[in-house]
Design an enzyme around this catalytic site. Structure first.
Site, PDB file in Angstrom:
ATOM      1  CB  SER A  67      31.855  49.402  37.278  1.00  0.00           C
ATOM      2  OG  SER A  67      32.285  48.164  36.764  1.00  0.00           O
TER       3      SER A  67
HETATM    4  N1  SAH Z   1      36.634  46.384  37.480  1.00  0.00           N
HETATM    5  C1  SAH Z   1      36.684  47.198  36.288  1.00  0.00           C
HETATM    6  C2  SAH Z   1      35.475  46.952  35.403  1.00  0.00           C
HETATM    7  C3  SAH Z   1      35.909  46.706  34.015  1.00  0.00           C
HETATM    8  S1  SAH Z   1      34.690  46.041  32.916  1.00  0.00           S
HETATM    9  C4  SAH Z   1      36.849  48.664  36.623  1.00  0.00           C
HETATM   10  O1  SAH Z   1      36.772  49.041  37.786  1.00  0.00           O
HETATM   11  O2  SAH Z   1      37.081  49.472  35.707  1.00  0.00           O
HETATM   12  C5  SAH Z   1      35.056  44.307  32.971  1.00  0.00           C
HETATM   13  C6  SAH Z   1      36.467  43.903  32.593  1.00  0.00           C
HETATM   14  O3  SAH Z   1      36.505  42.468  32.660  1.00  0.00           O
HETATM   15  C7  SAH Z   1      36.902  44.261  31.178  1.00  0.00           C
HETATM   16  O4  SAH Z   1      38.109  44.979  31.238  1.00  0.00           O
HETATM   17  C8  SAH Z   1      37.086  42.916  30.493  1.00  0.00           C
HETATM   18  O5  SAH Z   1      38.139  42.891  29.532  1.00  0.00           O
HETATM   19  C9  SAH Z   1      37.394  42.005  31.665  1.00  0.00           C
HETATM   20  N2  SAH Z   1      37.129  40.577  31.457  1.00  0.00           N
HETATM   21  C10 SAH Z   1      36.100  39.996  30.807  1.00  0.00           C
HETATM   22  N3  SAH Z   1      36.206  38.651  30.841  1.00  0.00           N
HETATM   23  C11 SAH Z   1      37.337  38.365  31.565  1.00  0.00           C
HETATM   24  C12 SAH Z   1      38.017  37.168  31.931  1.00  0.00           C
HETATM   25  N4  SAH Z   1      37.561  35.944  31.573  1.00  0.00           N
HETATM   26  N5  SAH Z   1      39.144  37.271  32.652  1.00  0.00           N
HETATM   27  C13 SAH Z   1      39.651  38.485  33.007  1.00  0.00           C
HETATM   28  N6  SAH Z   1      39.077  39.657  32.673  1.00  0.00           N
HETATM   29  C14 SAH Z   1      37.935  39.600  31.953  1.00  0.00           C
END
Ligand code: SAH
Length: 220
Positions: A67
């Protein structure tokens, strides 16, 4: 490839990023100081070393993103974290957001649905600094019933609806931050679980996240 050296140059770039976050309206000094102490370039490929401290999102593995720092700061500020808060994060991704929460003294439980991203957490370079950070491979729509209830829940992917099981896993008085899908963007909501078990909502700015998907992706 990663560059795990934190030079004066990195620290200087980080300080500038913190100034940008302040200009954009982030006021919580605990959030700013946590982000000032975490080397964001540790979470990105070394090819991005020079631009890791720009206020923007980057691609990581599996078509996912780390993010934008402003988004991380914004969501973290809305969580109103207290030391020892027990927090569930949905979407581990690069681990950056989870590390910010852990740096602030919270007990962090973070779930990722992509096997490859979860597997990456085993080599997390700062692991021994953050014994208060635990990783899980699973579906965030299910939460972590074994570890519930949580003081706070943070969803870092675009949620199609408010997951009922996550509301169940929130303590009375607990708060959940969720980017909820609207047509072209997501609206940031803060949901508070009231004494009678009902919940109330506050709406904030619009953001853009990768989608929250159900089930796990087992591709390693
Ligand atoms: N918090 C992260 C942001 C990653 S983007 C950071 O700081 O880098 C969002 C993430 O959510 C992705 O890696 C995606 O695979 C995950 N995601 C999406 N749906 C999800 C679910 N149902 N359960 C767990 N993770 C999920």
């Amino acid at each position: 490839m990663r560059n795990y050296e934190d030079t004066y140059r990195h620290k200087g770039l980080r300080k500038k990023l913190i100034d940008i976050l302040k200009e954009k309206g982030i006021t919580d000094s605990k959030v700013l100081s946590a982000m000032n102490s975490i080397p964001r370039h540790f979470f990105l490929d070394s090819a991005l070393d020079e631009i890791a401290y720009e206020d923007r999102a980057f691609s990581i593995d599996e078509g996912q993103t780390i993010s934008q720092p402003y988004t991380v700061a914004y969501q973290t500020q809305l969580l109103q974290i207290k030391p020892n808060d027990k927090i569930l994060e949905i979407g581990t991704g690069s681990i950056y957001q989870a590390t910010v929460l852990a740096e602030m003294g919270a007990k962090v439980f973070t779930i990722e649905r992509q096997k490859k991203l979860f597997d990456n957490t085993k080599d997390f370079i700062l692991k021994s600094n953050y014994t208060n950070l635990k990783f899980f491979y699973g579906d965030g729509f299910e939460g972590l019933p074994t570890y519930a209830p949580f003081d706070k829940i943070l969803i870092t992917a675009a949620a199609p609806f408010i997951p009922p099981k996550l509301i169940e896993q929130l303590k009375i008085g607990g708060k959940m931050i969720i980017p909820l899908d609207e047509e072209q963007h997501q609206r940031m909501l803060r949901i508070t679980k009231n004494d009678d078990g009902s919940s109330s909502e506050e709406a904030f700015e619009n953001f853009s996240f990768v989608p929250m998907l159900s089930g796990r992706n087992s591709k390693a």
